[in-house]
Design a protein around this motif. Structure first.
Motif, PDB file in Angstrom:
ATOM      1  N   UNK A  99       0.793  -1.286  -0.043  1.00 53.33           N
ATOM      2  CA  UNK A  99      -0.186   0.028  -0.144  1.00 53.33           C
ATOM      3  C   UNK A  99       0.884   1.263   0.033  1.00 53.33           C
ATOM      4  N   UNK A 100       2.110   1.258   0.841  1.00 55.22           N
ATOM      5  CA  UNK A 100       2.729   2.441   0.873  1.00 55.22           C
ATOM      6  C   UNK A 100       3.515   2.728  -0.513  1.00 55.22           C
ATOM      7  N   UNK A 101       3.956   1.529  -1.365  1.00 53.52           N
ATOM      8  CA  UNK A 101       4.605   1.943  -2.490  1.00 53.52           C
ATOM      9  C   UNK A 101       3.509   2.470  -3.508  1.00 53.52           C
ATOM     10  N   UNK A 121      10.263  -8.632  -1.099  1.00 46.34           N
ATOM     11  CA  UNK A 121      10.696  -7.196  -1.470  1.00 46.34           C
ATOM     12  C   UNK A 121      10.625  -6.899  -2.847  1.00 46.34           C
ATOM     13  N   UNK A 122      11.289  -7.907  -3.504  1.00 52.11           N
ATOM     14  CA  UNK A 122      11.348  -7.809  -4.999  1.00 52.11           C
ATOM     15  C   UNK A 122       9.962  -7.950  -5.537  1.00 52.11           C
ATOM     16  N   UNK A 123       9.158  -8.882  -5.202  1.00 50.56           N
ATOM     17  CA  UNK A 123       7.709  -9.235  -5.777  1.00 50.56           C
ATOM     18  C   UNK A 123       7.093  -8.004  -5.592  1.00 50.56           C
ATOM     19  N   UNK A 124       7.056  -7.420  -4.214  1.00 52.73           N
ATOM     20  CA  UNK A 124       5.995  -6.353  -3.988  1.00 52.73           C
ATOM     21  C   UNK A 124       6.404  -4.814  -4.681  1.00 52.73           C
ATOM     22  N   UNK A 253      -4.648   2.286   2.546  1.00 53.04           N
ATOM     23  CA  UNK A 253      -4.733   0.827   3.148  1.00 53.04           C
ATOM     24  C   UNK A 253      -6.195   0.592   3.290  1.00 53.04           C
ATOM     25  N   UNK A 254      -6.846   1.585   3.428  1.00 51.24           N
ATOM     26  CA  UNK A 254      -8.470   1.385   3.460  1.00 51.24           C
ATOM     27  C   UNK A 254      -8.855   1.132   1.962  1.00 51.24           C
TER      28      UNK A 254
END
Length: 388
Positions: A99-101, A121-124, A253-254
């Motif tokens: 979500x932050x990304x 980390x790579x996947x996200x 995130x919501x």
């Protein structure tokens, strides 16, 4: 094994429980995913049973008491003050990072990570249509350190850095000096720093990790899921002193529906942080014992494989470079030949290809069985005959 109050010896049959570790691949001995094979802390088991006795399992709110358990834990153990206003709930560290990304970077932006590092980390990053930029850790004299010159140069190209502290897979606790330098460089280049501190409690006895100090550009991801092996309850928090940044994250995130609460999660988290500290301290002793078993076994029985010294996590990083076999091939051979599943180092970055990752969070009977399978598999591969 030393006398213990809690049960860390019983071998629990987890097959047939829809267990990712034991059922997904059906290996004889899976020692890969970061999941412990110990009985949960009694207080957590009791809290879940008590909640289960209520016959309705509907939608659940997150009570202030959950956030207070986080506040008390970090104040009591690490001397770090947090407030309720600095925190928001999330179903997990990786969903919140995703979500932050999305809300703090743009598509095709580069995001910096320090490889070898947690493969998700790579996947996200890539699954959100961003690009990975690696600040490769320096490996020399059997230990890792940060290439700060490279970090300085690459931070000038990104909006976001994701830090792993303690670091998975190398098990290193970054020093206060390292964290301060990272913080200074992120401020210099106006980079948002996400600090994943999910392994923070799992340190050698008497050793404490260093939390990343609060700052306007710092976001910390915290959860008891690794410390108490309750990842199945899907619970974490995001913490930042930057109210504007936190509000953006809450909104995203919501939108992503990643801020809801599992009906059992609050009971598990509060029982962990408020009632299970003694269990955790005993667990750390057991993990340290297991680490010594691996160290001594490799030194005496399989010296061609080197253990990288670490002071955190239950994930050991094994240097298999002398075998001269790519980690994916080595990992697959151990599975097919011995039914032993270790994580291939290549999954954590190209500079991890000489390594395997071993999960030692299991009863010593299983650990010793796994070490025997490792030796037998390496021997069967006919690689080390000339090295004994």
């Amino acid at each position: 094994m030393k006398n213990t109050k809690y049960d860390f010896e019983s071998v629990i049959d987890r097959k047939g429980t829809n267990c990712l570790k034991w059922d997904f691949f059906d290996d004889d001995l899976p020692m890969w995913v970061a999941d412990m094979d110990f009985k949960v802390a009694p207080a957590i088991e009791k809290a879940i049973k008590e909640r289960a006795e209520h016959p309705v399992y509907g939608y659940t709110i997150v009570p202030d008491e959950l956030f207070e358990s986080y506040i008390g834990w970090w104040d009591r153990r690490y001397g770090l003050e947090m407030s309720r206003e600095e925190m928001t709930y999330a179903i997990g560290v990786m969903p919140s990072i995703s979500s932050m990304i999305r809300c703090l970077t743009d598509e095709n932006d580069e995001i910096l990570i320090q490889s070898p590092v947690y493969h998700v980390f790579y996947y996200v990053i890539e699954d959100n249509n961003r690009k990975v930029l690696e600040n490769e850790l320096i490996y020399e004299n059997d230990e890792y350190k940060i290439d700060f010159d490279d970090l300085d140069e690459k931070l000038s190209k990104v909006k976001m850095m994701i830090l792993c502290n303690p670091h998975n897979p190398i098990g290193k606790i970054w020093s206060e000096n390292d964290l301060n330098r990272i913080g200074e460089l992120c401020k210099k280049h106006d980079v948002i720093l996400i600090s994943d501190e999910i392994h923070c409690d799992l340190t050698d006895p008497g050793v404490m990790y260093n939390p990343f100090k609060p700052d306007d550009n710092v976001i910390r991801c915290l959860s008891p899921s690794k410390s108490f092996n309750i990842a199945g309850f899907q619970s974490s928090i995001v913490q930042s002193t930057n109210a504007e940044l936190l509000e953006k994250i809450k909104t995203q995130m919501h939108i992503d529906n990643s801020d809801s609460c599992n009906v059992f999660a609050t009971s598990a988290v509060m029982a962990a942080y408020n009632e299970s500290e003694e269990w955790l301290e005993e667990l750390k002793e057991i993990l340290y014992e297991n680490k010594q078993i691996v160290k001594e076994y490799l030194a005496s029985e399989l010296p061609i494989v080197k253990l990288i010294d670490c002071d955190a996590t239950y994930l050991l990083w094994l240097d298999c470079s002398a075998l001269e076999v790519p980690s994916k091939i080595l990992s697959e051979f151990l599975r097919t030949n011995q039914g032993l599943f270790l994580s291939a180092g290549i999954d954590f970055g190209q500079n991890g290809d000489d390594f395997l990752r071993l999960n030692i969070a299991c009863p010593q009977k299983l650990l010793k069985e796994g070490l025997g399978k490792l030796k037998a598999g390496v021997t069967a591969l006919n690689i080390i005959n000339n090295h004994f």
